[in-house]
Design a protein around this motif. Structure first.
Motif, mmCIF file in Angstrom:
data_model
loop_
_atom_site.group_PDB
_atom_site.id
_atom_site.type_symbol
_atom_site.label_atom_id
_atom_site.label_comp_id
_atom_site.label_asym_id
_atom_site.label_seq_id
_atom_site.Cartn_x
_atom_site.Cartn_y
_atom_site.Cartn_z
ATOM 1 N N PHE A 92 37.226 30.478 35.202
ATOM 2 C CA PHE A 92 38.376 31.312 35.301
ATOM 3 C C PHE A 92 39.548 30.280 35.347
ATOM 4 O O PHE A 92 39.589 29.112 35.288
ATOM 5 C CB PHE A 92 38.195 31.743 36.969
ATOM 6 C CG PHE A 92 38.041 30.717 37.854
ATOM 7 C CD1 PHE A 92 36.841 30.379 38.155
ATOM 8 C CD2 PHE A 92 39.259 30.068 38.655
ATOM 9 C CE1 PHE A 92 36.253 29.338 39.094
ATOM 10 C CE2 PHE A 92 38.731 29.127 39.557
ATOM 11 C CZ PHE A 92 37.485 28.703 39.943
ATOM 12 N N CYS A 93 40.518 30.736 35.076
ATOM 13 C CA CYS A 93 42.066 30.028 34.562
ATOM 14 C C CYS A 93 42.569 29.597 36.112
ATOM 15 O O CYS A 93 43.133 28.467 35.951
ATOM 16 C CB CYS A 93 42.872 31.225 34.018
ATOM 17 S SG CYS A 93 43.811 32.086 34.899
ATOM 18 N N GLY A 94 42.423 30.318 37.203
ATOM 19 C CA GLY A 94 43.021 29.634 38.480
ATOM 20 C C GLY A 94 44.576 29.992 38.471
ATOM 21 O O GLY A 94 45.103 29.488 39.568
ATOM 22 N N THR A 95 45.169 30.614 37.600
ATOM 23 C CA THR A 95 46.476 31.021 37.594
ATOM 24 C C THR A 95 46.984 32.540 37.430
ATOM 25 O O THR A 95 47.895 32.745 37.687
ATOM 26 C CB THR A 95 47.313 30.076 36.566
ATOM 27 O OG1 THR A 95 46.881 30.237 35.165
ATOM 28 C CG2 THR A 95 47.309 28.542 36.841
ATOM 29 N N CYS A 96 45.958 33.188 37.016
ATOM 30 C CA CYS A 96 46.318 34.468 36.866
ATOM 31 C C CYS A 96 46.510 35.267 37.991
ATOM 32 O O CYS A 96 46.296 34.645 39.036
ATOM 33 C CB CYS A 96 45.353 35.302 35.706
ATOM 34 S SG CYS A 96 43.987 35.724 36.407
ATOM 35 N N GLU A 97 46.961 36.625 38.154
ATOM 36 C CA GLU A 97 47.297 37.518 39.164
ATOM 37 C C GLU A 97 46.336 37.380 39.956
ATOM 38 O O GLU A 97 46.022 37.676 41.301
ATOM 39 C CB GLU A 97 47.884 38.658 38.966
ATOM 40 C CG GLU A 97 46.982 39.729 38.193
ATOM 41 C CD GLU A 97 47.654 41.148 38.218
ATOM 42 O OE1 GLU A 97 47.915 41.659 37.277
ATOM 43 O OE2 GLU A 97 47.723 41.720 39.435
ATOM 44 N N PHE A 98 44.786 37.847 39.298
ATOM 45 C CA PHE A 98 43.706 37.862 40.047
ATOM 46 C C PHE A 98 43.127 36.745 40.771
ATOM 47 O O PHE A 98 42.361 36.653 41.688
ATOM 48 C CB PHE A 98 42.522 38.665 39.194
ATOM 49 C CG PHE A 98 43.008 39.885 38.730
ATOM 50 C CD1 PHE A 98 43.268 40.880 39.705
ATOM 51 C CD2 PHE A 98 43.520 40.104 37.562
ATOM 52 C CE1 PHE A 98 43.647 42.282 39.289
ATOM 53 C CE2 PHE A 98 43.872 41.477 36.949
ATOM 54 C CZ PHE A 98 44.126 42.402 37.899
ATOM 55 N N CYS A 99 43.047 35.628 40.021
ATOM 56 C CA CYS A 99 42.645 34.047 40.396
ATOM 57 C C CYS A 99 43.513 33.859 41.527
ATOM 58 O O CYS A 99 43.006 33.321 42.759
ATOM 59 C CB CYS A 99 42.798 33.189 39.411
ATOM 60 S SG CYS A 99 41.505 32.952 37.951
ATOM 61 N N ARG A 100 44.826 34.253 41.586
ATOM 62 C CA ARG A 100 45.677 33.734 42.845
ATOM 63 C C ARG A 100 45.152 34.457 44.246
ATOM 64 O O ARG A 100 45.284 34.025 45.315
ATOM 65 C CB ARG A 100 47.025 33.826 42.688
ATOM 66 C CG ARG A 100 47.673 33.005 41.494
ATOM 67 C CD ARG A 100 49.187 33.035 41.711
ATOM 68 N NE ARG A 100 49.907 34.189 41.389
ATOM 69 C CZ ARG A 100 50.199 35.002 40.269
ATOM 70 N NH1 ARG A 100 50.216 34.131 39.191
ATOM 71 N NH2 ARG A 100 50.772 36.072 40.465
ATOM 72 N N ILE A 106 37.308 38.724 38.067
ATOM 73 C CA ILE A 106 38.267 39.438 37.068
ATOM 74 C C ILE A 106 39.345 38.708 36.593
ATOM 75 O O ILE A 106 40.413 39.141 36.116
ATOM 76 C CB ILE A 106 38.583 40.944 37.894
ATOM 77 C CG1 ILE A 106 39.264 40.853 39.128
ATOM 78 C CG2 ILE A 106 37.471 41.856 37.866
ATOM 79 C CD1 ILE A 106 39.839 42.145 39.781
ATOM 80 N N CYS A 107 39.113 37.285 36.470
ATOM 81 C CA CYS A 107 40.034 36.650 35.953
ATOM 82 C C CYS A 107 40.739 37.175 34.404
ATOM 83 O O CYS A 107 39.711 37.594 33.595
ATOM 84 C CB CYS A 107 39.587 35.075 35.604
ATOM 85 S SG CYS A 107 40.547 34.161 34.500
ATOM 86 N N LEU A 108 41.834 37.018 34.064
ATOM 87 C CA LEU A 108 42.329 37.535 32.469
ATOM 88 C C LEU A 108 42.163 36.792 31.637
ATOM 89 O O LEU A 108 41.933 37.064 30.482
ATOM 90 C CB LEU A 108 43.799 37.872 32.890
ATOM 91 C CG LEU A 108 44.354 38.810 33.759
ATOM 92 C CD1 LEU A 108 45.892 39.064 33.863
ATOM 93 C CD2 LEU A 108 44.059 40.350 33.144
ATOM 94 N N ASN A 109 41.659 35.349 31.886
ATOM 95 C CA ASN A 109 41.702 34.181 30.933
ATOM 96 C C ASN A 109 40.023 33.763 31.109
ATOM 97 O O ASN A 109 39.933 32.576 30.566
ATOM 98 C CB ASN A 109 42.618 33.398 30.980
ATOM 99 C CG ASN A 109 44.043 33.855 30.982
ATOM 100 O OD1 ASN A 109 44.286 34.630 29.999
ATOM 101 N ND2 ASN A 109 44.787 34.026 32.290
#
Ligand SMILES: [Zn+2]
Length: 342
Positions: A92-100, A106-109
Motif C-alpha cells: 500500500f502507499c501509506g498516504t492516500c485517503e484510505f491508507c490514512r 482499499i489503497c488507491l495506489n
C-alpha cells in the motif's frame, strides 16, 4: 542472487531459474533475505496472464514472503539488519485517503507483490518498509509464509468486514482452501458455531479437525437445504464465501434474517443472479472484502504466535524445484499450502 522469472505467460508459462544482481533498496525500502514464500492461486493467474492487471515481463513472482532484513534504505530507522519479518502482499502507499484511515486494503495506489513488482521466489526481495511486519517470537518463516496471505484475508473478512458474536452461526464455503481453513479457526475462536462445505471426505475431515461443528458435501445439490436443516431452518448469521458464480446465489438460501454474506473471490464466475425480494425483506447484506489491512496481517501473526491459528501445510520445496511446486498447485494435487524456501 538466484531468482525465478516469468519470461512468457501461459499455463504452464515460461519460467526460468536465473542469476540476477542483488536488488538495491531505495531510501524507503529494505532488502529481505527470503527464507520462505507461499505459492498461491494468484501466482498461477499471474503465470497465465489471467489477471485484470497489466504485468511487465520478466517478473519475479511470489507474494507471501518471510525472511530477515539484510540491507536498509537511507531513510529507514525503525528496523534493523537481522530483524525477522513478514511482508504484506498488497503493498500500500501509506498516504492516500484510505491508507490514512488504516484501510490499506482499499489503497488507491496498491501494488501486488510478485505481480506488479518483483516478489519472493528469489533469494532476495526489495520492499517498502511500510509493508513489513515483525515476526513474533515462536512464529517461524514457513508458518508465516503459509498464513500471511489467506489467513489475513480471512481475518479481514471476519474481524473487519463483519462482527462475529459468540453463538453466531457461520457458514464457511470451501473449507479446505487457505481462506476456508483459516476462517474456520478464526470463527471458532470468536465463539461462533461453524458449518463448513467441502467436496471430498478428506476435505470434510480436515474441516472437522480445524473446528467446524458440522460439514456438508458441496457436491450434493441440496447442500443449502442441509445447512438450513442444521440450524433448525433459521439459517446462518454470516457466510464466508470466496467461490462466486452460482454458489453466491445458493448461499443466500442458507442465510438467516439480518444475516450477511462476505465474499472475497469469484473463481466460479464473476456474474450471478440475486433475487432481490427475499434479500431486502429479510434485511440481508452482501459485503465485499479484498485483501487485508496492515492491522489484519499483524493480528494474523499474533494469533499464530498464541497458537490460535495454524496453517495447513502440504509441501515445502527448495527454490530450484519451483516447476514441481507450480505443477502440484495447478493440478490441484495439494491439501493445504505449498511453499518455496530459497
Ligand atoms: Zn494508499
Amino acid at each position: 542472487m538466484k531468482a525465478v522469472q516469468i519470461r512468457a505467460h501461459g499455463s504452464p508459462g515460461t519460467l526460468t531459474l536465473c542469476d540476477l544482481p542483488d536488488p538495491i533498496p531505495a531510501a524507503d525500502e529494505v532488502r529481505v533475505r527470503v527464507r520462505a514464500c507461499g505459492l498461491n492461486r494468484l501466482d498461477l493467474w499471474c503465470e497465465a496472464g489471467a489477471l485484470p492487471i497489466p504485468i511487465t515481463l520478466p517478473r519475479i513472482p511470489g507474494c507471501e514472503v518471510a525472511g530477515e532484513i539484510e540491507a536498509l534504505g537511507t531513510d529507514i530507522d525503525q528496523w534493523r539488519v537481522g530483524d525477522r519479518v513478514a511482508v504484506q502482499s498488497n503493498v500500500f502507499c501509506g498516504t492516500c485517503e484510505f491508507c490514512r484511515q488504516g484501510q490499506e486494503s482499499i489503497c488507491l495506489n496498491s501494488q501486488l507483490l510478485g505481480v506488479q513488482r518483483d516478489g519472493g521466489f528469489a533469494e532476495k526481495v526489495v520492499v517498502p518498509a511500510r509493508a513489513l511486519l515483525a515476526l513474533p517470537a515462536g512464529v517461524d518463516e514457513v508458518t508465516s509464509a503459509a498464513l500471511t496471505l489467506a489467513g489475513s484475508t480471512a481475518m479481514h473478512m471476519l474481524t473487519d468486514r463483519v462482527e462475529v458474536k459468540p453463538g453466531d452461526w457461520v457458514l464457511v464455503v470451501g473449507a479446505s482452501s487457505g481462506v476456508g481453513s483459516a476462517a474456520i479457526q478464526i470463527a471458532r475462536e470468536l465463539g461462533a458455531h461453524v458449518i463448513a462445505t467441502a467436496s471430498s471426505d478428506t476435505k470434510r475431515a480436515l474441516a472437522l479437525k480445524l473446528g467446524a461443528e458440522f460439514v456438508v458435501d458441496s457436491t450434493e445439490t441440496d447442500w443449502p437445504a442441509q445447512v438450513r436443516q442444521l440450524t433448525q431452518k433459521r439459517g446462518v448469521d454470516i457466510v464466508i464465501e470466496h467461490v462466486g458464480g452460482d454458489v453466491l446465489r445458493q448461499v443466500f438460501q442458507c442465510l438467516a434474517r439480518g444475516g450477511a454474506v462476505v465474499t472475497c473471490g469469484a473463481t466460479a464466475g464473476r456474474k450471478t443472479e440475486l433475487d432481490l425480494w427475499p434479500f431486502f425483506v429479510k434485511q440481508q447484506r452482501l459485503i465485499g472484502s479484498y485483501g487485508r489491512n496492515h492491522a489484519d496481517a499483524s493480528a494474523t501473526l499474533q494469533w499464530a504466535a498464541e497458537g490460535k491459528l495454524k496453517p495447513v501445510i502440504d509441501r515445502v520445496f527448495p527454490l530450484a524445484q519451483f516447476a514441481e511446486a507450480y505443477t502440484a498447485l495447478r493440478d490441484r494435487r495439494v491439501h493445504g499450502k505449498v511453499l518455496l524456501c530459497p
